[in-house]
Design a protein around this motif. Structure first.
Motif, PDB file in Angstrom:
ATOM      1  N   ALA A  93       0.824  -1.203   0.000  1.00 33.33           N
ATOM      2  CA  ALA A  93       0.000   0.000   0.000  1.00 33.33           C
ATOM      3  C   ALA A  93       0.861   1.257   0.000  1.00 33.33           C
ATOM      4  CB  ALA A  93      -0.925  -0.008   1.216  1.00 33.33           C
ATOM      5  N   GLN A  94       1.938   1.237   0.785  1.00 35.53           N
ATOM      6  CA  GLN A  94       2.816   2.398   0.848  1.00 35.53           C
ATOM      7  C   GLN A  94       3.534   2.606  -0.491  1.00 35.53           C
ATOM      8  OE1 GLN A  94       5.045   2.685   4.495  1.00 35.53           O
ATOM      9  NE2 GLN A  94       6.645   3.937   3.566  1.00 35.53           N
ATOM     10  N   PHE A  95       3.953   1.525  -1.113  1.00 28.45           N
ATOM     11  CA  PHE A  95       4.675   1.595  -2.388  1.00 28.45           C
ATOM     12  C   PHE A  95       3.804   2.218  -3.479  1.00 28.45           C
ATOM     13  CE2 PHE A  95       6.393   0.292  -6.388  1.00 28.45           C
ATOM     14  CZ  PHE A  95       7.743   0.071  -6.208  1.00 28.45           C
ATOM     15  N   VAL A  96       2.614   1.642  -3.694  1.00 29.29           N
ATOM     16  CA  VAL A  96       1.769   2.106  -4.798  1.00 29.29           C
ATOM     17  C   VAL A  96       1.189   3.488  -4.522  1.00 29.29           C
ATOM     18  CG1 VAL A  96       1.214  -0.211  -5.609  1.00 29.29           C
ATOM     19  CG2 VAL A  96      -0.233   0.858  -3.872  1.00 29.29           C
ATOM     20  N   THR A  97       0.961   3.827  -3.252  1.00 32.23           N
ATOM     21  CA  THR A  97       0.465   5.166  -2.932  1.00 32.23           C
ATOM     22  C   THR A  97       1.518   6.215  -3.236  1.00 32.23           C
ATOM     23  OG1 THR A  97      -0.966   4.298  -1.186  1.00 32.23           O
ATOM     24  CG2 THR A  97      -0.477   6.647  -1.125  1.00 32.23           C
ATOM     25  N   PHE A  98       2.772   5.936  -2.861  1.00 31.51           N
ATOM     26  CA  PHE A  98       3.843   6.875  -3.192  1.00 31.51           C
ATOM     27  C   PHE A  98       3.948   7.047  -4.701  1.00 31.51           C
ATOM     28  CE2 PHE A  98       8.112   7.750  -4.629  1.00 31.51           C
ATOM     29  CZ  PHE A  98       8.482   8.836  -3.862  1.00 31.51           C
ATOM     30  N   PHE A  99       3.931   5.931  -5.430  1.00 31.87           N
ATOM     31  CA  PHE A  99       4.070   6.000  -6.882  1.00 31.87           C
ATOM     32  C   PHE A  99       2.945   6.804  -7.520  1.00 31.87           C
ATOM     33  CE2 PHE A  99       2.926   4.387 -11.077  1.00 31.87           C
ATOM     34  CZ  PHE A  99       4.119   4.558 -11.766  1.00 31.87           C
ATOM     35  N   SER A 100       1.697   6.488  -7.171  1.00 32.09           N
ATOM     36  CA  SER A 100       0.554   7.131  -7.819  1.00 32.09           C
ATOM     37  C   SER A 100       0.472   8.616  -7.488  1.00 32.09           C
ATOM     38  CB  SER A 100      -0.746   6.424  -7.424  1.00 32.09           C
ATOM     39  OG  SER A 100      -0.955   6.488  -6.023  1.00 32.09           O
ATOM     40  N   ILE A 101       0.733   8.981  -6.251  1.00 31.62           N
ATOM     41  CA  ILE A 101       0.648  10.398  -5.880  1.00 31.62           C
ATOM     42  C   ILE A 101       1.814  11.185  -6.468  1.00 31.62           C
ATOM     43  CG2 ILE A 101       0.810  12.003  -3.925  1.00 31.62           C
ATOM     44  CD1 ILE A 101      -0.948  10.179  -2.346  1.00 31.62           C
ATOM     45  N   THR A 102       3.019  10.614  -6.451  1.00 29.22           N
ATOM     46  CA  THR A 102       4.159  11.298  -7.056  1.00 29.22           C
ATOM     47  C   THR A 102       3.940  11.487  -8.555  1.00 29.22           C
ATOM     48  OG1 THR A 102       5.644  10.325  -5.415  1.00 29.22           O
ATOM     49  CG2 THR A 102       6.654  11.237  -7.382  1.00 29.22           C
ATOM     50  N   LEU A 103       3.435  10.463  -9.231  1.00 30.74           N
ATOM     51  CA  LEU A 103       3.135  10.576 -10.655  1.00 30.74           C
ATOM     52  C   LEU A 103       2.074  11.639 -10.903  1.00 30.74           C
ATOM     53  CD1 LEU A 103       3.451   9.529 -13.568  1.00 30.74           C
ATOM     54  CD2 LEU A 103       1.681   7.824 -13.050  1.00 30.74           C
ATOM     55  N   SER A 104       1.039  11.669 -10.067  1.00 32.76           N
ATOM     56  CA  SER A 104      -0.032  12.650 -10.224  1.00 32.76           C
ATOM     57  C   SER A 104       0.482  14.071 -10.018  1.00 32.76           C
ATOM     58  CB  SER A 104      -1.168  12.351  -9.240  1.00 32.76           C
ATOM     59  OG  SER A 104      -1.727  11.072  -9.473  1.00 32.76           O
ATOM     60  N   LEU A 105       1.287  14.269  -8.992  1.00 34.34           N
ATOM     61  CA  LEU A 105       1.855  15.595  -8.733  1.00 34.34           C
ATOM     62  C   LEU A 105       2.735  16.055  -9.897  1.00 34.34           C
ATOM     63  CD1 LEU A 105       2.781  15.255  -4.949  1.00 34.34           C
ATOM     64  CD2 LEU A 105       0.933  16.624  -5.928  1.00 34.34           C
ATOM     65  N   PHE A 106       3.496  15.118 -10.443  1.00 34.78           N
ATOM     66  CA  PHE A 106       4.343  15.453 -11.587  1.00 34.78           C
ATOM     67  C   PHE A 106       3.502  15.854 -12.794  1.00 34.78           C
ATOM     68  CE2 PHE A 106       6.164  13.938 -15.599  1.00 34.78           C
ATOM     69  CZ  PHE A 106       7.257  14.797 -15.695  1.00 34.78           C
ATOM     70  N   LEU A 107       2.494  15.050 -13.119  1.00 27.77           N
ATOM     71  CA  LEU A 107       1.677  15.312 -14.298  1.00 27.77           C
ATOM     72  C   LEU A 107       0.896  16.617 -14.186  1.00 27.77           C
ATOM     73  CD1 LEU A 107       0.234  11.740 -15.014  1.00 27.77           C
ATOM     74  CD2 LEU A 107       1.954  12.967 -16.350  1.00 27.77           C
ATOM     75  N   LEU A 108       0.449  16.961 -12.977  1.00 29.81           N
ATOM     76  CA  LEU A 108      -0.419  18.114 -12.798  1.00 29.81           C
ATOM     77  C   LEU A 108       0.328  19.413 -12.508  1.00 29.81           C
ATOM     78  CD1 LEU A 108      -3.273  16.461 -10.692  1.00 29.81           C
ATOM     79  CD2 LEU A 108      -3.196  16.841 -13.159  1.00 29.81           C
ATOM     80  N   PHE A 109       1.507  19.326 -11.901  1.00 29.90           N
ATOM     81  CA  PHE A 109       2.171  20.545 -11.447  1.00 29.90           C
ATOM     82  C   PHE A 109       3.570  20.781 -12.027  1.00 29.90           C
ATOM     83  CE2 PHE A 109      -0.776  19.334  -8.017  1.00 29.90           C
ATOM     84  CZ  PHE A 109      -1.563  20.468  -7.989  1.00 29.90           C
ATOM     85  N   ARG A 110       4.255  19.745 -12.474  1.00 24.72           N
ATOM     86  CA  ARG A 110       5.619  19.925 -12.964  1.00 24.72           C
ATOM     87  C   ARG A 110       5.741  19.694 -14.461  1.00 24.72           C
ATOM     88  NH1 ARG A 110      10.025  16.910  -9.521  1.00 24.72           N
ATOM     89  NH2 ARG A 110       9.304  18.482  -8.033  1.00 24.72           N
ATOM     90  N   ALA A 162       1.293   6.749   5.025  1.00 25.74           N
ATOM     91  CA  ALA A 162       2.746   6.926   5.021  1.00 25.74           C
ATOM     92  C   ALA A 162       3.260   7.201   3.610  1.00 25.74           C
ATOM     93  CB  ALA A 162       3.433   5.693   5.597  1.00 25.74           C
ATOM     94  N   GLY A 163       2.740   6.465   2.631  1.00 28.95           N
ATOM     95  CA  GLY A 163       3.153   6.678   1.250  1.00 28.95           C
ATOM     96  C   GLY A 163       2.744   8.038   0.719  1.00 28.95           C
ATOM     97  N   ALA A 164       1.525   8.492   1.094  1.00 32.01           N
ATOM     98  CA  ALA A 164       1.035   9.793   0.626  1.00 32.01           C
ATOM     99  C   ALA A 164       1.855  10.932   1.228  1.00 32.01           C
ATOM    100  CB  ALA A 164      -0.445   9.943   0.988  1.00 32.01           C
ATOM    101  N   ILE A 165       2.093  10.866   2.529  1.00 37.25           N
ATOM    102  CA  ILE A 165       2.864  11.923   3.203  1.00 37.25           C
ATOM    103  C   ILE A 165       4.282  11.996   2.644  1.00 37.25           C
ATOM    104  CG2 ILE A 165       3.858  12.634   5.406  1.00 37.25           C
ATOM    105  CD1 ILE A 165       1.352  11.458   6.754  1.00 37.25           C
ATOM    106  N   PHE A 166       4.899  10.831   2.477  1.00 38.52           N
ATOM    107  CA  PHE A 166       6.270  10.817   1.965  1.00 38.52           C
ATOM    108  C   PHE A 166       6.319  11.316   0.525  1.00 38.52           C
ATOM    109  CE2 PHE A 166      10.280   9.079   0.488  1.00 38.52           C
ATOM    110  CZ  PHE A 166      11.104   9.322   1.579  1.00 38.52           C
ATOM    111  N   ALA A 167       5.288  11.006  -0.268  1.00 40.90           N
ATOM    112  CA  ALA A 167       5.246  11.461  -1.657  1.00 40.90           C
ATOM    113  C   ALA A 167       5.176  12.983  -1.729  1.00 40.90           C
ATOM    114  CB  ALA A 167       4.047  10.844  -2.378  1.00 40.90           C
TER     115      ALA A 167
END
Length: 232
Positions: A93-110, A162-167
């Motif tokens: 859960a921590q792995f995929v949450t970090f991946f999905s949120i980091t990818l989303s932040l990249f696509l939407l803001f960077r 944990a994955g979301a906060i770290f992302a």
């Protein structure tokens, strides 16, 4: 001993109910983190993009955090679980949450792709839809851990948190690093030049990488063929 007992490689060893189709699907979803690691390695080797390297570094740091949290909390898995190791928080859960949120932040803001003569990049709406798909896929993987009885709902929720906060923290830190000019400094080093590290994906879709040069080369080749035919 002539025939020592065999051991099971637990990296891809998933228990599921063969009579339950949902359980079978969940068993495949359990392999998503390993599949994403293959994707990371393939993209890093083929594209040498520093943004992907930063994301993978954060992914591994998130895994290290999960390893530390499990050994600090020391909460057992559900009784139905046949495997080993602590269950709090869920590493999947921590792995995929970090991946999905980091990818989303990249696509939407960077990620600010520029259109070219040969390629029309995704619009903001399309990138938003892709982010929703990534988040929904992560939720499916997290649910699979509960369905297969590898984790309790609490362990999965804590892993997602944990994955979301770290992302968010990792994305914020890499944003500061970019603004401070450290990425440009790294790209100018001899080591980065040696390994052909680049930073194009922020303004250019991966599918457009090299495509414009390929189309231009084909057009030149066709033009030369036409000239050769006319000169005969």
């Amino acid at each position: 001993m002539d025939n020592p007992p065999l051991a099971s490689l637990s990296l891809t060893h998933v228990h599921y109910n063969p009579a339950d189709r949902v359980s079978y699907l969940c068993a495949w979803l359990a392999l998503v983190p390993q599949g994403l690691c293959v994707v990371y390695a393939t993209l890093i080797w083929s594209n040498r993009e520093i943004e992907i390297m930063l994301m993978f570094t954060g992914q591994m740091a998130c895994e290290a955090l999960n390893w530390c949290l499990k050994r600090y909390i020391k909460e057992e898995r559900p009784r139905e679980m046949h495997g080993k190791g602590y269950g709090m928080p869920s590493s999947h859960a921590q792995f995929v949450t970090f991946f999905s949120i980091t990818l989303s932040l990249f696509l939407l803001f960077r990620h600010v792709p520029h259109p070219t003569e040969t390629h029309t990049p995704f619009s903001f709406g399309q990138r938003f839809l892709l982010s929703v798909v990534a988040l929904a896929s992560a939720a499916a993987v997290a649910f699979s851990r509960i369905y297969l009885s590898y984790h309790t709902p609490k362990q999965v929720l804590v892993g997602c948190a944990a994955g979301a906060i770290f992302a968010v923290l990792w994305f914020g830190m890499t944003t500061l690093v970019r603004r401070a000019g450290w990425i440009e400094w790294v790209l100018d080093t001899q080591l980065a030049r040696l390994f052909r590290v680049r930073d194009l994906v922020v303004q250019e879709d991966l599918v457009d990488s090299g495509w414009a040069r390929w189309v231009e080369r084909r057009q030149k080749t066709k033009a030369l063929r036409v000239q050769a035919k006319k000169s005969r």
